[in-house]
Scaffold this active site. Sequence first.
Site, PDB file in Angstrom:
ATOM      1  N   ASP A  22      38.542  37.976  47.975  1.00 13.99           N
ATOM      2  CA  ASP A  22      39.908  37.607  48.296  1.00 13.99           C
ATOM      3  C   ASP A  22      40.839  38.564  47.545  1.00 13.99           C
ATOM      4  O   ASP A  22      40.424  39.225  46.586  1.00 13.99           O
ATOM      5  CB  ASP A  22      40.145  36.154  47.858  1.00 13.99           C
ATOM      6  N   GLU A  25      44.805  37.975  46.843  1.00 19.71           N
ATOM      7  CA  GLU A  25      45.811  37.353  45.984  1.00 19.71           C
ATOM      8  C   GLU A  25      45.186  36.295  45.078  1.00 19.71           C
ATOM      9  O   GLU A  25      44.420  35.450  45.528  1.00 19.71           O
ATOM     10  CB  GLU A  25      46.915  36.733  46.845  1.00 19.71           C
TER      11      GLU A  25
END
Length: 200
Positions: free
Chosen positions: A7, A9
């Site tokens: 991922d 953020e």
Amino acid sequence: MYMTCLDLEGVLVPEIWIAFAEASGILELKRTTRDEPDYDKLMRWRLGILKEHGLGLREIQDTIAKIDPLPGAKEFLDNLRACTQAVIISDTFTEFAAPLMKKLGWPTIFCNSLEVAGNGEITGFKMRIADSKLSTVKAFQSIGYETIAAGDSYNDLAMIKAGKAGFLFRSTDKIKADNPDIPAFETYEELLAGIQGAMK
């Protein structure tokens, strides 16, 4: 052969919407996928708030230009890519991600795109594919890769659970408590060691 899927953020860079909420003073925009599992609902709500306040892409990009990767993120990514293929799979948008990719050394990212009017208003968004994180992981698996994944939010859980190994990274207490079977790490050293261990 392994493909590590990360991922963006909260894992490699700060949350863009939280940074923009603070910069704009619209604190309700701090709501993220850590709080709202339904990404489509979350984005439509965000776009409504932007329209209400007359804010568009330029204002958000001005904030993104001031964001740096999380301390140690680039070194972690460099060390990870020295031992395995790695890609970033994010629900963010190309229009947001490019300046951050430059600061991270241009890793490969799979993300989505915004629909922007001539005046800069964000009028909509186009998801690359349904269930993009899980769909991308399954696609890698279909061409012979074993996947390892790491993320921090509700929308990462499917890709984390789908592979040979998966990890939560700097996640919330609630997500960790709801998923006690997923190893949870707080430092890049721990995460790198976990990924390397899974490849043995």
